[in-house]
Enzyme design. Structure first.
Site, short mmCIF file in Angstrom:
data_model
loop_
_atom_site.label_atom_id
_atom_site.label_comp_id
_atom_site.label_asym_id
_atom_site.label_seq_id
_atom_site.Cartn_x
_atom_site.Cartn_y
_atom_site.Cartn_z
N HIS A 24 -83.24 10.15 -6.93
CA HIS A 24 -82.96 8.75 -7.24
C HIS A 24 -82.39 8.04 -6.03
O HIS A 24 -82.27 8.62 -4.95
CB HIS A 24 -82.08 8.62 -8.49
CG HIS A 24 -80.69 9.16 -8.37
ND1 HIS A 24 -79.72 8.60 -7.57
CD2 HIS A 24 -80.11 10.24 -8.96
CE1 HIS A 24 -78.60 9.28 -7.68
NE2 HIS A 24 -78.80 10.29 -8.51
N CYS A 43 -77.99 15.50 -8.55
CA CYS A 43 -79.31 15.01 -8.14
C CYS A 43 -79.41 14.98 -6.61
O CYS A 43 -78.46 15.30 -5.92
CB CYS A 43 -79.54 13.61 -8.69
SG CYS A 43 -79.61 13.51 -10.49
#
Length: 166
Positions: free
Chosen positions: A128, A140
């Protein structure tokens, strides 16, 4: 071709090198829900989500879905929808994909702990957008907008995303 992510916040895709952010817990071989770590190993991209109105739908070989208000991702290990998409309000713990900040304006969903999901082995391990200064993520891998958009245009379901051990 493989996207290789190093624990020092550098990534390489062929000859192209870029900066990225990883989890605040570093890179671990044994990922657990809530540890804030990025799992070492190889995962593959399975889909791209984007925030309509903030991002022009990107060109990609991956399935492409707009994020809608109420979209979420289940992070409750005991729930049958664990590590999968849900709609808010949701009965169990679930992250909101429609966010006030811009982190999820463009998201690559990976196959980490999917099909089947093992309760507690980590959810929502995405690629992301990075926070300012590449602040650590919750597990992430985060990139600058231009870099992520360029990656999305080159990723296929066969692309390996390799996170090197710490």
């Amino acid at each position: 071709m493989r996207l290789v992510v190093a624990p020092d916040g550098r990534a390489r895709f062929g000859s192209w090198e870029m900066r990225c952010a990883i989890g605040r817990g570093g890179v671990v071989a044994d990922k657990h829900e809530g540890d804030g770590a990025t799992p070492a190993g190889i995962v593959h991209p399975v889909a791209v989500l984007y925030r309509s109105g903030r991002v022009i739908p990107p060109a990609t070989a991956l399935p492409l879905t707009p994020i809608r208000p109420g979209d979420g991702w289940c992070d409750a290990p005991g729930d049958p929808a664990y590590n999968g998409p849900v709609r808010h309000p949701y009965r169990a713990g679930a992250e909101h994909l429609w966010r006030a900040d811009h982190l999820y304006d463009l998201v690559v969903v990976t196959d980490h702990n999917r099909d089947p999901a093992i309760p507690g082995a980590g959810s929502a391990v995405f690629l992301h957008l990075a926070r300012p200064g590449y602040a650590p993520t919750e597990g992430c891998i985060a990139f600058a907008r231009a870099d992520l958009r360029r990656l999305v245009s080159r990723l296929t379901p066969e692309t390996g995303i390799e996170v090197l051990p710490g």
